[in-house]
Design an enzyme around this catalytic site. Sequence first.
Site, PDB file in Angstrom:
ATOM      1  N   GLN A 203      13.713   4.397   3.892  1.00  0.00           N
ATOM      2  CA  GLN A 203      12.454   4.557   3.151  1.00  0.00           C
ATOM      3  C   GLN A 203      11.345   3.729   3.750  1.00  0.00           C
ATOM      4  OE1 GLN A 203      12.946   1.711  -0.644  1.00  0.00           O
ATOM      5  NE2 GLN A 203      14.704   3.108  -0.379  1.00  0.00           N
TER       6      GLN A 203
ATOM      7  N   ARG B 119      11.016   8.266   0.335  1.00  0.00           N
ATOM      8  CA  ARG B 119      12.344   8.420   0.930  1.00  0.00           C
ATOM      9  C   ARG B 119      12.233   9.288   2.174  1.00  0.00           C
ATOM     10  NH1 ARG B 119      13.886   9.988  -4.336  1.00  0.00           N
ATOM     11  NH2 ARG B 119      14.558   8.219  -5.584  1.00  0.00           N
TER      12      ARG B 119
ATOM     13  N   HIS C  51       7.097   2.221   2.448  1.00  0.00           N
ATOM     14  CA  HIS C  51       6.104   2.124   1.385  1.00  0.00           C
ATOM     15  C   HIS C  51       4.701   2.178   1.972  1.00  0.00           C
ATOM     16  CE1 HIS C  51       9.505   0.998  -1.009  1.00  0.00           C
ATOM     17  NE2 HIS C  51       9.660  -0.153  -0.393  1.00  0.00           N
TER      18      HIS C  51
ATOM     19  N   GLU D 251       7.030  -6.193   0.504  1.00  0.00           N
ATOM     20  CA  GLU D 251       8.100  -6.880  -0.218  1.00  0.00           C
ATOM     21  C   GLU D 251       8.838  -7.858   0.686  1.00  0.00           C
ATOM     22  OE1 GLU D 251      10.049  -3.330  -1.519  1.00  0.00           O
ATOM     23  OE2 GLU D 251      11.446  -3.308   0.149  1.00  0.00           O
TER      24      GLU D 251
ATOM     25  N   HIS E 196      12.780   0.848   6.354  1.00  0.00           N
ATOM     26  CA  HIS E 196      13.834  -0.106   6.007  1.00  0.00           C
ATOM     27  C   HIS E 196      14.865   0.534   5.095  1.00  0.00           C
ATOM     28  CE1 HIS E 196      10.836  -0.382   2.745  1.00  0.00           C
ATOM     29  NE2 HIS E 196      11.891  -0.591   1.965  1.00  0.00           N
TER      30      HIS E 196
END
Length: 345
Positions: free
Chosen positions: A99, A196, A101, A118, A176
């Site tokens: 996936q 995804r 972001h 993150e 990642h």
Amino acid sequence: MSGQEIQDVQTDRLDTKLYPLLFEPNRKTLVWGTEDWTVSAIPGSESVVANGPWAGTKLDRLIGLFPEAVLGADVAQSTGGKMPLLMKIIDAHQDLSIQVHPDDEMAMREHGKQGKSEMWYILDAKPGACLYAGFKDHITPKEYSTMVTFGTITQVLARHEVNRGDVFYLPAGRVHAICGGIRLAEIQQSSDVTYRIFDYNRPGIDGRPRELHTDLALQAIDFNVYPEYRTQHRQDFEKANEIINTPHFSAKVIETGRPFHRDMIKYGSFIMVTSLEGDCIVRLSESGHGKEQQVTVCEGSSCLIPASAANYYLIPVQSNAKVLEAFINNRRSLGRQVIDFFHMA
């Protein structure tokens, strides 16, 4: 705050000083394992206060009543009074999907939400457990699309074997995936936007294939190959070891065998304290908070220290305790931001 909200809040609670907040369990069971959202203001998955006069109150509502006291004045202003971070404990029994972001700009354009960078702190890993972070080989967007179609995208991803205490920073755009056999603490921007790319052709809990977001992911991906993806950091005992310091969030890890004073007022931010190893008492330095002055943060759980109360002690319950502090560093200078940018790369 509307007139109706004011009427809904009891006067005695409005006069109550804020204190370290514990929350009710908030576990998500997914096809690959579990996530405990230990501090969350994501709509539909808000943390609920478990202690003190505000027990039973959702975190987003408490912030709505006291935005500056909970978040800090600068944070409240820059976020429009919204909690900017989400804290999780992730227990991966199987591999998560490959996936990526989006950054703030893309997430706002496509979804009206903030982006998602993150950080992972590895709590435990079975022998040989690994994760994916970034590319090991240069590929073109066209090659990416072909590899996704044929399920071979992992062949060009950087695979990292991990151990307890390892840290990975995942800026928006970095492909990642956590693999099975890993338990970790995750700090992230408060966003539920995930694209995804590949999910091993497995069905979800409902028995249906999980949705992929191949085209959106293509717009979000950073195709650059970097020399290092693991974040190096000090692990000095009884020191506040800085792990990362980014515009989105900062983090420090402290392992101590004695009461350890933390004056975090200077950062002008709330502090998320997560116990990584052992149980830890958080005790406010100032009096006047009544019995809520002290809380016990059990291993694998978190508390939220409001910005107005961010002067405290960390006290191990037994011999040693290791905690992770996550916050917004409003003292960052331009020069430091440039240094951090290259360090994170």
